[in-house]
Design a protein around this motif. Structure first.
Motif, PDB file in Angstrom:
ATOM      1  N   ILE A 265       0.974  -1.073   0.046  1.00  0.00           N
ATOM      2  CA  ILE A 265       0.091   0.090  -0.071  1.00  0.00           C
ATOM      3  C   ILE A 265       0.876   1.202   0.169  1.00  0.00           C
ATOM      4  N   ILE A 266       0.390   2.146  -0.721  1.00  0.00           N
ATOM      5  CA  ILE A 266       1.105   3.488  -0.784  1.00  0.00           C
ATOM      6  C   ILE A 266       0.007   4.429  -0.165  1.00  0.00           C
ATOM      7  N   THR A 267      -0.186   4.871   0.910  1.00  0.00           N
ATOM      8  CA  THR A 267      -1.083   5.745   1.594  1.00  0.00           C
ATOM      9  C   THR A 267      -1.028   7.065   1.045  1.00  0.00           C
ATOM     10  N   ALA A 268      -2.349   7.738   1.094  1.00  0.00           N
ATOM     11  CA  ALA A 268      -2.363   9.204   0.611  1.00  0.00           C
ATOM     12  C   ALA A 268      -1.357  10.050   1.251  1.00  0.00           C
ATOM     13  N   ALA A 269      -0.860   9.638   2.335  1.00  0.00           N
ATOM     14  CA  ALA A 269      -0.001  10.555   2.953  1.00  0.00           C
ATOM     15  C   ALA A 269       1.417  10.221   2.288  1.00  0.00           C
ATOM     16  N   GLU A 270       1.688   9.157   1.728  1.00  0.00           N
ATOM     17  CA  GLU A 270       2.941   8.785   1.247  1.00  0.00           C
ATOM     18  C   GLU A 270       2.821   9.052  -0.365  1.00  0.00           C
ATOM     19  N   ALA A 271       1.899   9.296  -0.887  1.00  0.00           N
ATOM     20  CA  ALA A 271       1.689   9.618  -2.194  1.00  0.00           C
ATOM     21  C   ALA A 271       2.396  10.735  -2.927  1.00  0.00           C
ATOM     22  N   GLY A 272       2.377  11.877  -1.920  1.00  0.00           N
ATOM     23  CA  GLY A 272       3.229  12.989  -2.389  1.00  0.00           C
ATOM     24  C   GLY A 272       4.623  12.791  -2.526  1.00  0.00           C
ATOM     25  N   SER A 273       5.209  12.101  -1.540  1.00  0.00           N
ATOM     26  CA  SER A 273       6.677  11.775  -1.613  1.00  0.00           C
ATOM     27  C   SER A 273       6.897  10.518  -2.711  1.00  0.00           C
ATOM     28  N   ALA A 274       6.109   9.781  -2.829  1.00  0.00           N
ATOM     29  CA  ALA A 274       6.131   8.716  -4.066  1.00  0.00           C
ATOM     30  C   ALA A 274       6.130   9.459  -5.244  1.00  0.00           C
ATOM     31  N   VAL A 275       5.412  10.383  -5.558  1.00  0.00           N
ATOM     32  CA  VAL A 275       5.443  11.175  -6.710  1.00  0.00           C
ATOM     33  C   VAL A 275       6.831  11.909  -7.046  1.00  0.00           C
ATOM     34  N   LYS A 276       7.278  12.523  -5.984  1.00  0.00           N
ATOM     35  CA  LYS A 276       8.636  13.221  -6.350  1.00  0.00           C
ATOM     36  C   LYS A 276       9.727  12.239  -6.393  1.00  0.00           C
ATOM     37  N   LEU A 277       9.685  10.938  -5.621  1.00  0.00           N
ATOM     38  CA  LEU A 277      10.815  10.092  -6.099  1.00  0.00           C
ATOM     39  C   LEU A 277      10.755   9.647  -7.385  1.00  0.00           C
ATOM     40  N   LEU A 278       9.370   9.175  -7.832  1.00  0.00           N
ATOM     41  CA  LEU A 278       9.318   8.847  -9.276  1.00  0.00           C
ATOM     42  C   LEU A 278       9.884   9.976 -10.312  1.00  0.00           C
ATOM     43  N   GLU A 279       9.550  10.882  -9.917  1.00  0.00           N
ATOM     44  CA  GLU A 279       9.839  12.181 -11.067  1.00  0.00           C
ATOM     45  C   GLU A 279      11.193  12.084 -11.036  1.00  0.00           C
ATOM     46  N   GLN A 280      11.928  12.098  -9.776  1.00  0.00           N
ATOM     47  CA  GLN A 280      13.291  12.397  -9.840  1.00  0.00           C
ATOM     48  C   GLN A 280      14.022  11.108 -10.567  1.00  0.00           C
ATOM     49  N   GLU A 281      13.521   9.887 -10.670  1.00  0.00           N
ATOM     50  CA  GLU A 281      13.944   8.736 -11.087  1.00  0.00           C
ATOM     51  C   GLU A 281      13.813   8.890 -12.727  1.00  0.00           C
ATOM     52  N   ILE A 282      12.742   9.464 -13.009  1.00  0.00           N
ATOM     53  CA  ILE A 282      12.262   9.785 -14.470  1.00  0.00           C
ATOM     54  C   ILE A 282      13.267  10.741 -15.051  1.00  0.00           C
ATOM     55  N   ALA A 283      13.641  11.711 -14.398  1.00  0.00           N
ATOM     56  CA  ALA A 283      14.542  12.777 -14.710  1.00  0.00           C
ATOM     57  C   ALA A 283      15.855  12.342 -15.129  1.00  0.00           C
ATOM     58  N   GLU A 284      16.337  11.332 -13.985  1.00  0.00           N
ATOM     59  CA  GLU A 284      17.516  10.689 -14.123  1.00  0.00           C
ATOM     60  C   GLU A 284      17.655   9.865 -15.314  1.00  0.00           C
ATOM     61  N   SER A 285      16.614   9.034 -15.329  1.00  0.00           N
ATOM     62  CA  SER A 285      16.683   8.104 -16.640  1.00  0.00           C
ATOM     63  C   SER A 285      16.766   8.649 -18.177  1.00  0.00           C
ATOM     64  N   ARG A 286      16.051   9.760 -17.994  1.00  0.00           N
ATOM     65  CA  ARG A 286      16.185  10.725 -19.180  1.00  0.00           C
ATOM     66  C   ARG A 286      17.576  11.373 -19.708  1.00  0.00           C
ATOM     67  N   ALA A 287      18.489  11.694 -18.505  1.00  0.00           N
ATOM     68  CA  ALA A 287      19.605  12.119 -18.702  1.00  0.00           C
ATOM     69  C   ALA A 287      20.558  10.775 -19.197  1.00  0.00           C
TER      70      ALA A 287
ATOM     71  N   THR B 273       8.209   6.153 -19.802  1.00  0.00           N
ATOM     72  CA  THR B 273       6.965   5.497 -20.297  1.00  0.00           C
ATOM     73  C   THR B 273       6.246   4.564 -19.283  1.00  0.00           C
ATOM     74  N   ARG B 274       6.949   3.671 -18.927  1.00  0.00           N
ATOM     75  CA  ARG B 274       6.558   2.637 -18.019  1.00  0.00           C
ATOM     76  C   ARG B 274       5.897   3.210 -16.856  1.00  0.00           C
ATOM     77  N   ALA B 275       6.517   4.175 -16.108  1.00  0.00           N
ATOM     78  CA  ALA B 275       5.997   4.601 -14.921  1.00  0.00           C
ATOM     79  C   ALA B 275       5.086   5.462 -15.061  1.00  0.00           C
ATOM     80  N   PHE B 276       4.751   6.150 -16.118  1.00  0.00           N
ATOM     81  CA  PHE B 276       3.579   7.078 -16.428  1.00  0.00           C
ATOM     82  C   PHE B 276       2.252   6.760 -15.881  1.00  0.00           C
ATOM     83  N   PRO B 277       1.730   5.657 -16.109  1.00  0.00           N
ATOM     84  CA  PRO B 277       0.455   5.311 -15.501  1.00  0.00           C
ATOM     85  C   PRO B 277       0.357   5.194 -14.148  1.00  0.00           C
TER      86      PRO B 277
END
Length: 114
Positions: free
Chosen positions: A35-57, A91-95
């Motif tokens: 489970i990713i709680t509603a409280a954890e969702a904000g930090s999960a979004v930030k982590l995934l966005e950081q990893e996406i930026a890193e993967s694009r580099a 692309t895989r992480a987007f949904p």
């Protein structure tokens, strides 16, 4: 094997376990059930966005480059072979990322394996 992410905030997101593993490892979550709680969702979004930026580099790995060269090298081993079609981490992480954003905004949890 498939993992199906569920949330009241968005439609279900099915994903191959091998692809979800990288995302869930970033979030320190188990691939079988979690489970990713509603409280954890904000930090999960930030982590995934950081990893996406890193993967694009760093879009192509050495392994993919070796595979393409093996099939399209100077020796012409397989001239009719299709070129590698890479599905990026972004692309895989987007949904899942969209689901997490909706869950964060609507105060809902995201669950899988239940």
């Amino acid at each position: 094997m498939l993992i199906t992410f569920k949330s009241k905030a968005a439609a279900e997101v099915p994903m191959y376990k091998e692809h979800a593993k990288r995302m869930l490892d970033l979030l320190h979550k188990d691939t079988d059930r979690g489970i990713i709680t509603a409280a954890e969702a904000g930090s999960a979004v930030k982590l995934l966005e950081q990893e996406i930026a890193e993967s694009r580099a760093h879009p192509a790995s050495d392994e993919v480059t070796r595979d393409v060269n093996a099939h399209h090298g100077e020796q012409g081993d397989d001239p009719d072979h299709e070129g590698a079609q890479i599905v990026s981490f972004a692309t895989r992480a987007f949904p899942l990322l969209q689901m997490l954003k909706a869950a964060r905004d609507q105060g809902q949890d995201v669950v899988w394996g239940v």
